[in-house]
Design a protein around this motif. Structure first.
Motif, PDB file in Angstrom:
ATOM      1  N   ILE A   1       0.836  -1.199   0.000  1.00 44.28           N
ATOM      2  CA  ILE A   1       0.000   0.000   0.000  1.00 44.28           C
ATOM      3  C   ILE A   1       0.870   1.248   0.000  1.00 44.28           C
ATOM      4  O   ILE A   1       0.503   2.277  -0.587  1.00 44.28           O
ATOM      5  N   GLY A   2       2.037   1.178   0.613  1.00 51.24           N
ATOM      6  CA  GLY A   2       2.943   2.316   0.581  1.00 51.24           C
ATOM      7  C   GLY A   2       3.387   2.635  -0.834  1.00 51.24           C
ATOM      8  O   GLY A   2       3.393   3.797  -1.257  1.00 51.24           O
ATOM      9  N   ALA A   3       3.745   1.596  -1.597  1.00 53.70           N
ATOM     10  CA  ALA A   3       4.169   1.794  -2.987  1.00 53.70           C
ATOM     11  C   ALA A   3       3.020   2.339  -3.827  1.00 53.70           C
ATOM     12  O   ALA A   3       3.214   3.237  -4.659  1.00 53.70           O
ATOM     13  N   GLN A   4       1.809   1.815  -3.614  1.00 52.87           N
ATOM     14  CA  GLN A   4       0.658   2.289  -4.374  1.00 52.87           C
ATOM     15  C   GLN A   4       0.322   3.741  -4.031  1.00 52.87           C
ATOM     16  O   GLN A   4      -0.020   4.543  -4.910  1.00 52.87           O
ATOM     17  N   THR A   5       0.431   4.096  -2.760  1.00 47.86           N
ATOM     18  CA  THR A   5       0.140   5.468  -2.348  1.00 47.86           C
ATOM     19  C   THR A   5       1.159   6.437  -2.937  1.00 47.86           C
ATOM     20  O   THR A   5       0.810   7.553  -3.354  1.00 47.86           O
ATOM     21  N   LYS A   6       2.416   6.017  -3.007  1.00 50.07           N
ATOM     22  CA  LYS A   6       3.434   6.856  -3.646  1.00 50.07           C
ATOM     23  C   LYS A   6       3.131   7.046  -5.139  1.00 50.07           C
ATOM     24  O   LYS A   6       3.351   8.124  -5.690  1.00 50.07           O
ATOM     25  N   THR A   7       2.618   6.002  -5.767  1.00 48.12           N
ATOM     26  CA  THR A   7       2.230   6.116  -7.179  1.00 48.12           C
ATOM     27  C   THR A   7       1.119   7.147  -7.341  1.00 48.12           C
ATOM     28  O   THR A   7       1.163   7.993  -8.254  1.00 48.12           O
TER      29      THR A   7
END
Length: 354
Positions: free
Chosen positions: A162-168
């Motif tokens: 979810i961290g990677a997706q939120t950064k996207t």
């Protein structure tokens, strides 16, 4: 993924009734259980020093909720004046966030309810905000979870996806002037209402981002006893009743690292739905069908929290828990925020409760 119990502590409570109690109050009072009436009313941030005469409409609304008003949103919705790239939309904060929330909703919802990324977004919101307490000079809901190396800490394991997706999402929309702190909390509240039965919590934006990693030692651990967690979160302005309400987020939770041999095990039997089965199933104690955290079991048995836990597990529990959770998480989403009087409400862009 492991979802930490972001819990609450006892501060000087004020007797206040949660919205939605109805005729249940008479039953509660008859048996001497006044737990539902106690929640934090402590002010946060700049509202602690802002006089009523200097409050903006937004600051006044936030103050009212922090002091006991309902955090459950009404059913008002928003219709954008054009596409995201249109001049009309670019001039509207609501329009920009409308399209962001539509993007989030698609990711957080599937045919069974809320998704793994939706569950992760709820936990992520807790973990960004809860690095603050009243002794902290910084930290809280400031986006530092994803703007620093905070995500590498062991107590944030399981938030990588979810961290990677939120950064996207942040990289996609930052040119429209959004902040990471607001995106994290918007994602948490969108994910909550995307879970069938989840409350639609009033949402404000305008937090200030901070790229400094938040203070360490502020997050709880599933191995802790109820008393330790109560003490830990007393400093975050929560009561023991807020504790019981917040831990109910485990209704939409699965874990990877508490017991690696049972990776993917949930904390109740319906992790894609926002219901009160977490409470009843934690009390029942079947650690085979679901995985029960030590902290959750301790809270369900502890003298200061067991009555509230049982109330939320009861037949009327869901109608009492939802507004209690909404009020407690509303507070959580504003920890460490010192410009509350200048925030902007964007609740209208959130999906309606299912």
């Amino acid at each position: 993924m492991k979802i930490s119990t972001l819990l609450a502590g006892i501060v000087a409570p004020q007797a206040l009734a949660y919205p939605g109690m109805g005729n249940t109050m008479a039953e509660i009072q008859a048996r001497g259980d006044h737990a539902l009436q106690r929640r934090s009313t402590e002010l946060l941030g700049d509202l602690t020093t802002t006089s009523d005469s200097n409050l903006t409409p937004q600051g006044s609304a936030i103050k009212s909720i922090l002091q006991g008003g309902s955090a459950i949103a009404n059913s008002n919705t928003y219709n954008p004046p054009g596409k995201l790239t249109s001049d009309a939309c670019k001039k509207s904060v609501l329009c920009i966030w409308y399209y962001i929330v539509q993007d989030l909703k698609t990711t957080f919802t599937d045919s069974s309810g809320c998704t793994d990324l939706g569950r992760g977004a709820i936990r992520q919101g807790f973990h960004d905000a809860a690095t603050w307490d009243k002794h902290s000079a910084y930290g809280g809901a400031d986006g530092s979870l994803l703007l620093s190396n905070e995500l590498d800490r062991s107590d944030n394991r399981g938030l990588e996806d979810i961290g990677a997706q939120t950064k996207t999402w942040y990289n996609k929309y930052k040119s429209y002037g959004i902040g990471m702190a607001d995106l994290i909390q918007t994602a948490a509240m969108t994910a909550t209402v995307c879970c069938p039965g989840g409350p639609r919590i009033r949402l404000f934006i305008g937090r200030k981002d901070d790229s400094r990693a938040g203070p360490t030692g502020k997050l709880p651990d599933q191995s802790q006893d109820a008393k330790a967690l109560i003490d830990l979160f007393a400093a975050k302005t929560f009561t023991s009743n807020d504790l019981v309400a917040l831990v109910g987020a485990h209704t939409a939770a699965t874990q990877k690292y508490v017991d690696t041999s049972r990776s993917g095990a949930s904390q109740d039997t319906t992790p894609s739905v926002w219901d009160n089965k977490f409470y009843s199933e934690t009390i029942a104690g079947d650690n085979k069908t679901i995985l029960i955290f030590h902290s959750d079991k301790s809270i369900s048995n502890y003298s200061a929290t067991k009555d509230q836990f049982k109330t939320f597990a009861g037949s009327n529990g869901k109608s009492l828990w939802s507004p209690a959770y909404a009020q407690a998480y509303f507070r959580m989403s504003l920890l460490g925020v010192n410009n509350l009087n200048n925030l902007t409400e964007i609740t209208q862009v959130l999906p309606l409760s299912q």
